[in-house]
Scaffold this motif. Sequence first.
Motif, PDB file in Angstrom:
ATOM      1  N   LEU A 208       0.823  -1.215   0.000  1.00 53.79           N
ATOM      2  CA  LEU A 208       0.000   0.000   0.000  1.00 53.79           C
ATOM      3  C   LEU A 208       0.859   1.267   0.000  1.00 53.79           C
ATOM      4  O   LEU A 208       0.483   2.263  -0.617  1.00 53.79           O
ATOM      5  CB  LEU A 208      -0.954  -0.019   1.192  1.00 53.79           C
ATOM      6  N   GLN A 209       2.007   1.226   0.659  1.00 54.39           N
ATOM      7  CA  GLN A 209       2.924   2.369   0.572  1.00 54.39           C
ATOM      8  C   GLN A 209       3.402   2.541  -0.872  1.00 54.39           C
ATOM      9  O   GLN A 209       3.485   3.674  -1.380  1.00 54.39           O
ATOM     10  CB  GLN A 209       4.122   2.176   1.510  1.00 54.39           C
ATOM     11  N   ALA A 210       3.669   1.450  -1.549  1.00 57.04           N
ATOM     12  CA  ALA A 210       4.078   1.536  -2.954  1.00 57.04           C
ATOM     13  C   ALA A 210       2.964   2.122  -3.814  1.00 57.04           C
ATOM     14  O   ALA A 210       3.222   2.915  -4.729  1.00 57.04           O
ATOM     15  CB  ALA A 210       4.482   0.157  -3.466  1.00 57.04           C
ATOM     16  N   ILE A 211       1.735   1.749  -3.528  1.00 60.47           N
ATOM     17  CA  ILE A 211       0.605   2.302  -4.282  1.00 60.47           C
ATOM     18  C   ILE A 211       0.482   3.806  -4.038  1.00 60.47           C
ATOM     19  O   ILE A 211       0.257   4.584  -4.974  1.00 60.47           O
ATOM     20  CB  ILE A 211      -0.694   1.562  -3.912  1.00 60.47           C
ATOM     21  N   MET A 212       0.647   4.230  -2.805  1.00 60.99           N
ATOM     22  CA  MET A 212       0.608   5.665  -2.515  1.00 60.99           C
ATOM     23  C   MET A 212       1.681   6.406  -3.304  1.00 60.99           C
ATOM     24  O   MET A 212       1.435   7.483  -3.869  1.00 60.99           O
ATOM     25  CB  MET A 212       0.805   5.907  -1.018  1.00 60.99           C
ATOM     26  N   ILE A 213       2.882   5.843  -3.379  1.00 59.06           N
ATOM     27  CA  ILE A 213       3.982   6.499  -4.092  1.00 59.06           C
ATOM     28  C   ILE A 213       3.720   6.515  -5.592  1.00 59.06           C
ATOM     29  O   ILE A 213       3.928   7.538  -6.264  1.00 59.06           O
ATOM     30  CB  ILE A 213       5.320   5.803  -3.773  1.00 59.06           C
ATOM     31  N   THR A 214       3.251   5.393  -6.137  1.00 60.81           N
ATOM     32  CA  THR A 214       3.004   5.368  -7.581  1.00 60.81           C
ATOM     33  C   THR A 214       1.881   6.330  -7.966  1.00 60.81           C
ATOM     34  O   THR A 214       1.950   6.993  -9.002  1.00 60.81           O
ATOM     35  CB  THR A 214       2.666   3.950  -8.075  1.00 60.81           C
ATOM     36  N   LYS A 215       0.865   6.424  -7.132  1.00 59.66           N
ATOM     37  CA  LYS A 215      -0.213   7.377  -7.419  1.00 59.66           C
ATOM     38  C   LYS A 215       0.302   8.816  -7.365  1.00 59.66           C
ATOM     39  O   LYS A 215      -0.121   9.665  -8.153  1.00 59.66           O
ATOM     40  CB  LYS A 215      -1.362   7.190  -6.437  1.00 59.66           C
ATOM     41  N   ALA A 216       1.202   9.094  -6.432  1.00 58.61           N
ATOM     42  CA  ALA A 216       1.792  10.427  -6.351  1.00 58.61           C
ATOM     43  C   ALA A 216       2.691  10.691  -7.555  1.00 58.61           C
ATOM     44  O   ALA A 216       2.663  11.781  -8.145  1.00 58.61           O
ATOM     45  CB  ALA A 216       2.580  10.564  -5.054  1.00 58.61           C
ATOM     46  N   TYR A 217       3.464   9.701  -7.940  1.00 61.89           N
ATOM     47  CA  TYR A 217       4.372   9.851  -9.071  1.00 61.89           C
ATOM     48  C   TYR A 217       3.615  10.076 -10.373  1.00 61.89           C
ATOM     49  O   TYR A 217       4.033  10.875 -11.218  1.00 61.89           O
ATOM     50  CB  TYR A 217       5.248   8.599  -9.178  1.00 61.89           C
TER      51      TYR A 217
END
Length: 362
Positions: A208-217
């Motif tokens: 989920l942290q990776a998803i947050m980062i990819t959505k931000a990116y």
Amino acid sequence: MAKEMLLAAKLNKFKGCLLGLAIGDALGAPVEKLSAEEIHDHYGILDRYIDATRGMNPEKIKAGEWTDDTRMTLAEARGIIAAAKNDPELYLAAYNINSKPNLPEAVAREHLADWLAYPDHKFYGRTTRKALDALALGAPWRESGNSLGQGNGVAMRIAPLALWFAENYPDDLWPFYNRRMTRRLAKLIGTIGGITHKAPHSLVAGTLQAIMITKAYRFTGGSDEEWAETTYAELCSAAETAEGVFDSDEIISTIVKINTDGNNFLRGEKLRRCVSPGFSSTESCPFSWFTALAHAGSFEDGIIAAVNAGGDADTNGSMVGAILGAKFGLSGIKKESWISGLQKREEVLALADELYRVSVRK
């Protein structure tokens, strides 16, 4: 010209993500384990680098120094870089990590090299210590991880893999997550994160942290409020999918769904009453996601909110820093003293540049 501008924007986000992570880590490290009230009493609003005199790391942290959160993130980046340089088809790992065991092998090798290069091992948690000790004694990467606790050690270091995934999963399947994409990302993170952590909550939180980062990116325009709302909706959906992948209970997905106060995201004391900024993946990770969503319009405000809440302040600061740094980019970090005062910032920026070059297929 348009392509050059797009590539420059992507590099800006790679640098913003990794430097933002290191900034949050360095700001929060001196007050790790203090409460919000203790931080306020001793420092007022902590918005600057300080030497550690209290908290979990007294006399171990100098102003602007980062900890294992950043160190392990950079090792993860070096592993991805090494694997990509030796394998032009590494992008296939985004579809099926089992087809590319050279990626976890390279990441494990870099974590081990870093572990051996810094024998004082300060800051590392017990799960990570045991795993890296196992690697040092010759355990293969598939067997080095353990389930000692439900720590946040996967989520805190996952930013390089999230950036790489965002560039190597097909464009036509973005910007919206679906179950297939979440499952593939979860299996990728389960393999890489499993080098140290095998506990389901740790792996769900890392996903989920990776998803947050990819959505931000992947954010390229629109309102901050719209980004926060769509990201939150996808976070709720992805939490259930990731829990299914790792055969986890529903604690994280249940916590994620409480993050509303009418039409607003929880923040400040209201957030701390619902979700502790503590040290487990079921505490610090949701707390960090909610903090980033509530402060989607300002990198600085998000970092300050994260580290002043206390608890696992360095990790919370680093996770919020990675998310908002990926959203705003290096050029969006307006507080110059946070950049100039960060120790070894050139090392972080150089690795971000190299990670970008092996991740973005021009």
